[in-house]
Each structure stands twice: as C-alpha cells, then as structure tokens.
Write a protein that holds these residues in place. Structure first.
Motif, PDB file in Angstrom:
ATOM      1  N   LYS A  28     -16.719 -18.151  47.591  1.00  0.00           N
ATOM      2  CA  LYS A  28     -15.429 -17.537  47.280  1.00  0.00           C
ATOM      3  C   LYS A  28     -15.637 -16.107  46.810  1.00  0.00           C
ATOM      4  CE  LYS A  28     -13.013 -21.830  46.181  1.00  0.00           C
ATOM      5  NZ  LYS A  28     -12.240 -22.584  45.160  1.00  0.00           N
ATOM      6  N   SER A  62     -13.618 -12.174  46.228  1.00  0.00           N
ATOM      7  CA  SER A  62     -12.349 -11.477  46.101  1.00  0.00           C
ATOM      8  C   SER A  62     -12.164 -10.607  47.339  1.00  0.00           C
ATOM      9  CB  SER A  62     -12.349 -10.602  44.846  1.00  0.00           C
ATOM     10  OG  SER A  62     -13.246  -9.512  45.010  1.00  0.00           O
ATOM     11  N   SER A  81      -9.255 -25.449  40.023  1.00  0.00           N
ATOM     12  CA  SER A  81     -10.196 -24.343  39.880  1.00  0.00           C
ATOM     13  C   SER A  81     -11.626 -24.858  39.774  1.00  0.00           C
ATOM     14  CB  SER A  81      -9.850 -23.517  38.632  1.00  0.00           C
ATOM     15  OG  SER A  81      -8.525 -23.045  38.703  1.00  0.00           O
ATOM     16  N   SER A  82     -12.500 -24.239  40.553  1.00  0.00           N
ATOM     17  CA  SER A  82     -13.905 -24.637  40.546  1.00  0.00           C
ATOM     18  C   SER A  82     -14.774 -23.689  39.730  1.00  0.00           C
ATOM     19  CB  SER A  82     -14.427 -24.702  41.987  1.00  0.00           C
ATOM     20  OG  SER A  82     -14.270 -23.441  42.632  1.00  0.00           O
ATOM     21  N   SER A  83     -14.173 -22.602  39.233  1.00  0.00           N
ATOM     22  CA  SER A  83     -14.925 -21.626  38.445  1.00  0.00           C
ATOM     23  C   SER A  83     -13.935 -20.799  37.638  1.00  0.00           C
ATOM     24  CB  SER A  83     -15.741 -20.709  39.358  1.00  0.00           C
ATOM     25  OG  SER A  83     -14.881 -19.862  40.104  1.00  0.00           O
ATOM     26  N   ASP A 140     -12.199 -18.423  39.949  1.00  0.00           N
ATOM     27  CA  ASP A 140     -11.237 -19.123  40.792  1.00  0.00           C
ATOM     28  C   ASP A 140      -9.962 -19.410  40.000  1.00  0.00           C
ATOM     29  OD1 ASP A 140     -10.410 -20.326  43.169  1.00  0.00           O
ATOM     30  OD2 ASP A 140     -11.054 -22.311  42.505  1.00  0.00           O
ATOM     31  N   LYS A 186      -6.092 -17.922  40.877  1.00  0.00           N
ATOM     32  CA  LYS A 186      -4.976 -18.825  41.132  1.00  0.00           C
ATOM     33  C   LYS A 186      -3.909 -18.729  40.042  1.00  0.00           C
ATOM     34  CE  LYS A 186      -7.697 -21.984  43.954  1.00  0.00           C
ATOM     35  NZ  LYS A 186      -8.286 -23.331  44.104  1.00  0.00           N
TER      36      LYS A 186
END
Length: 292
Positions: A49, A51, A144-146, A149, A153
C-alpha cells in the motif's frame, strides 16, 4: 475510491452522474505533521500500500507520466459509473426523499440530498500505462491493517461526510408542509409548487447565464457548495471537457447539461471575487469567500 451522486436534479437530487469524487491527494491529514507522515510512508515503502504521492514519485523516477496514467484511470471510473447509471438512478429514486408525504412529491421542504455510496475500484496497469478494471466493490473494506492505512481511510470517511453536508431532519417543517398540502387539496387547488425548468435539453446547450432560472441556479449553487466541501477529494465529473461523455449516457440528463453549460461559461470561476476573471454578461457580482 469514487463517489457517485446521481439522479435527475430536475426530478429530485441532481444528476452529476455524475458527481464523481475520486480520492485526490494521499489524504494529507492536517492533524498529522509532515515528519510523521513521511515516517509512516517510509514504514510502508516496501509494503503493498502506497500513497498517491509515493506512486507519483516512483513513476517520476522511472520516467513514467503519472498525470497521463491518472487521467486514464479517471476515464475508466467515469465510463464505468455511466454504464451503471440507469440502475443506480432507478434504485435511488426508490429510496426515501425529503419532499412532502405524497405519492408524487409536490413541494421540497428540506435538503434533497438523501443518499450516497462509496465504491472501491480495483485497477491493474500494464507496462504501456493502460489501466484495466478488475472489479468494483460496492462495499469496500474500511478495516485498517496499519496506522497509515487507518489514517488514509479515516480521512476519506471524514471527507465524504463533509462532502455530503448532512442537515438535520426537521419534523416540524415537514409536518407543516404536509398539512399545507392537504389543505390545498381540500380547497381544490391543483397548482404545482415544483420549480420549473427554464430550458429544454436542447435549448440549455446554448443558454446564457441571464436565461437561467431558479431551478438551474439552485443546481449550480448546490454543486458549487458541494465542491467547496470536497476536502482532499477531487471532482472528476463534471469538469471542463466532460461534455465528451454525454454520448455514453443512455438518457440525456437535464442536470448534466445545465452543469456542462455552466462550466463552459466559466464554472467555479463565476464565484471568484475578481470581476475580471470571466464575462458576467451583466449579472451581479456573487458573494464569495477567501481564505485568510
């Protein structure tokens, strides 16, 4: 992410098919300092992921035209939503509206923005910068995984609700309007309170600002105010040059044509405090606000 705010504005809420809002910057949250943002991006540099800023920097280092790629992705998003527009509009028209409680709404008494959707577009890009649409998620995940992230969101959700501009439902106003409508019916009044259009789908294409009526200006003002609330989102339709997509709609939408003509005549620049920006055709200088 992309947002479609669709429906015939002349028949309720407007048709900016239409008002497509794609996530613009990389959700550069003002509550997070640049150092923290850079650290977060550095931490995900090797992850799946990135930006949009990271992607742009990477493509620039590879000699790839980021602007061209994004314009092609936006083109796919617009055409995809246009393809599904009849079904989306039909579903929207079956939903709740904030007009008086009658089978055929006669008087709009509260804001006509009644619903919104967030779609997740999965796009794959080949080595020739040609994007390919894999799928569109109607319920994109917001888990959210981090930390990074979660920040992206969270910013998206905040921007979406700000964009919508939710207003409280006023029971007293609606009840009063319903009683007024019932009274008019008992008295035999058949006068429609709907604000009529000043043009047809044919004449609006060459209309002047002076010829716009209340219905057209309401649509324009709603669109302008919504754009002012966009936050980190970017409106990709309607905008300059978007008249090209008219050929893909199964049915011409009057509201689309009004906004297309408005953009041709200056669009957002009409609300600029600088009277020299565009030809106002004798219209008064609008009220405008500047950041200080």
């Amino acid at each position: 992410q992309a947002k479609l705010d669709s429906g015939a504005k002349g028949q309720g809420r407007g048709n900016k098919a239409e008002d497509l809002e794609g996530e613009g910057e990389e959700a550069d949250d003002g509550d997070v300092g640049d150092d923290q943002e850079d650290q977060e991006e550095a931490n995900v540099g090797e992850s799946s992921k990135w930006s949009l800023r990271q992607l742009e920097e990477y493509l620039a280092a590879q000699g790839v035209d980021y602007g061209l790629l994004m314009s092609r992705i936006e083109d796919i998003i617009i055409k995809t939503l246009i393809a599904a527009e009849p079904q989306i509009v039909n579903t929207w028209h079956q939903g709740a509206n904030f007009s008086t409680a009658s089978p055929t709404p006669i008087q709009q008494v509260t804001p006509n923005q009644t619903c919104f959707e967030i779609y997740g577009f999965d796009v794959m890009v080949d080595d020739e910068l040609q994007p390919w649409l894999l799928e569109v998620n109607i319920f994109p995940s917001f888990s959210s995984s981090s930390p990074y992230d979660k920040r992206v969101k969270t910013q998206l959700i905040a921007d979406v609700f700000t964009l919508i501009g939710l207003m409280p439902y006023d029971h007293d106003v609606v009840e009063k309007a319903c009683k007024g409508e019932q009274t008019r019916r008992l008295q035999g009044s058949t006068r429609s309170l709907v604000i009529g259009r000043s043009h047809t789908v044919s004449s609006i294409k060459s209309a002047s600002f002076k010829s716009f009526g209340e219905a057209e200006w309401r649509l324009i003002l709603e669109t302008h105010e919504e754009n002012m609330r966009r936050g980190h989102l970017t409106r990709i339709f309607p905008r300059e040059g978007s008249g090209f997509y008219s050929q893909f709609f199964s049915t011409p939408r009057y509201s689309n044509l009004v906004l297309e003509r408005w953009i041709q005549l200056g669009g957002e620049q009409w609300f600029s405090p600088d009277d020299e920006v565009i030809e106002r055709d004798g219209l008064p200088l609008p009220v405008s606000f500047r950041a200080v």
